[in-house]
Design a protein around this motif. Structure first.
Motif, short mmCIF file in Angstrom:
data_model
loop_
_atom_site.label_atom_id
_atom_site.label_comp_id
_atom_site.label_asym_id
_atom_site.label_seq_id
_atom_site.Cartn_x
_atom_site.Cartn_y
_atom_site.Cartn_z
N ASP A 51 0.78 -1.19 0.06
CA ASP A 51 -0.01 -0.13 -0.07
C ASP A 51 0.84 1.32 -0.11
OD1 ASP A 51 0.69 0.36 2.54
OD2 ASP A 51 -1.28 0.08 3.37
N ALA A 52 0.07 2.32 0.00
CA ALA A 52 0.98 3.46 -0.20
C ALA A 52 1.69 4.19 1.16
CB ALA A 52 0.01 4.93 -0.38
N ARG A 53 1.79 3.25 2.15
CA ARG A 53 2.37 3.39 3.40
C ARG A 53 3.50 2.32 3.48
NH1 ARG A 53 -3.14 3.99 6.30
NH2 ARG A 53 -3.29 6.22 6.49
N GLY A 54 3.58 1.36 2.50
CA GLY A 54 4.75 0.24 2.41
C GLY A 54 4.29 -0.71 2.98
N LYS A 55 3.18 -0.97 3.60
CA LYS A 55 2.80 -2.41 3.88
C LYS A 55 2.58 -3.47 3.01
CE LYS A 55 -1.15 -4.30 6.50
NZ LYS A 55 -2.39 -4.28 7.16
N LEU A 56 3.36 -4.50 3.37
CA LEU A 56 3.32 -5.69 2.29
C LEU A 56 1.89 -6.39 2.28
CD1 LEU A 56 4.73 -7.42 0.45
CD2 LEU A 56 5.33 -8.92 2.31
N LEU A 57 1.08 -6.16 1.08
CA LEU A 57 -0.21 -6.77 1.21
C LEU A 57 -0.29 -8.31 0.69
CD1 LEU A 57 -2.07 -3.83 -0.12
CD2 LEU A 57 -1.87 -4.57 2.17
N ARG A 58 0.68 -8.61 -0.37
CA ARG A 58 0.78 -9.61 -0.86
C ARG A 58 2.05 -10.17 -1.51
NH1 ARG A 58 0.31 -10.23 -6.14
NH2 ARG A 58 -0.10 -12.23 -7.07
N LEU A 59 2.64 -11.23 -1.42
CA LEU A 59 3.97 -11.62 -2.00
C LEU A 59 3.69 -13.24 -2.34
CD1 LEU A 59 7.24 -11.46 -2.26
CD2 LEU A 59 7.18 -12.45 -0.10
N TRP A 60 4.19 -13.27 -3.83
CA TRP A 60 4.35 -14.45 -4.61
C TRP A 60 5.52 -14.72 -4.84
CZ3 TRP A 60 5.53 -15.41 -9.48
CH2 TRP A 60 5.11 -16.87 -10.02
N LEU A 61 5.92 -15.82 -4.90
CA LEU A 61 7.35 -16.38 -5.22
C LEU A 61 7.18 -17.76 -5.91
CD1 LEU A 61 9.16 -15.97 -1.83
CD2 LEU A 61 9.50 -14.55 -3.81
N ALA A 62 7.89 -17.68 -7.10
CA ALA A 62 7.85 -18.98 -7.97
C ALA A 62 8.94 -19.85 -7.21
CB ALA A 62 8.39 -18.58 -9.27
N PRO A 63 8.68 -21.06 -7.62
CA PRO A 63 9.69 -21.91 -6.82
C PRO A 63 10.98 -21.78 -7.06
CG PRO A 63 7.64 -23.32 -7.71
CD PRO A 63 7.56 -21.64 -8.27
#
Length: 169
Positions: A51-63
């Motif tokens: 978000d605009a405050r820098g809070k991580l909302l979603r993280l997707w990592l490939a194998p």
């Protein structure tokens, strides 16, 4: 000497306009909280949203991201998060500009100490001409060594959609 200029609006209208501005300013925090930015690395091994405050909302990592090792993976996550944060910051200012106008949004930027990325003269503006051309050559299936002057027949202008262009405001 200061010249006096008569007002074209009544005191009541001025008060109503001031209240409307005050209500709009009260919504700034809400609008900025709704803005998000998403970015991914060039290899497509990760994508994240903040978000605009820098809070991580979603993280997707490939194998395949596991092959990077912890130091490189951590540095890459931070780098991609910074790109997403700049996008979220720009989106938040774009939303505020629609509500308050450009001049008031510029004041909000000044007060926050975080200028809009679109105004940053040192910001990365995207692909360089060379990188764009290299990717174009790859898409067309030509090796980089076989570069030739562009042929207008290669470009399919009929399929170009101007809505895909990004506008900063």
């Amino acid at each position: 000497m200061v010249d006096e200029v008569p007002l074209e609006r009544s005191t009541r209208q001025l008060i109503e306009e001031a209240r409307a501005r005050q209500d709009a300013l009260a919504r700034v925090d809400e609008l900025m909280a709704q803005a998000t930015g998403t970015a991914h690395d060039v290899d497509g091994t990760m994508e994240l949203t903040v978000d605009a405050r820098g809070k991580l909302l979603r993280l997707w990592l490939a194998p395949a991201a596991l092959n990077y090792g912890p130091d490189r993976l951590g540095a890459l996550i931070v780098e991609v998060a910074q790109v997403a944060f700049r996008e979220a910051t720009q989106e938040s200012y774009n939303r505020v500009a629609l509500l308050l106008g450009e001049d008031m949004t510029y004041l909000v930027e000044q007060l926050s100490g975080m200028p809009a990325p679109a105004r940053d003269p040192h910001a990365d503006t995207g692909l360089t001409v060379e990188e764009f051309q290299r990717r174009r050559e790859q898409r067309l299936g030509r090796p980089a060594a076989s570069r030739r002057p562009p042929d207008p027949a290669d470009d399919d202008l009929d399929s170009f959609d101007p809505a895909t262009l990004r506008s900063d405001r």
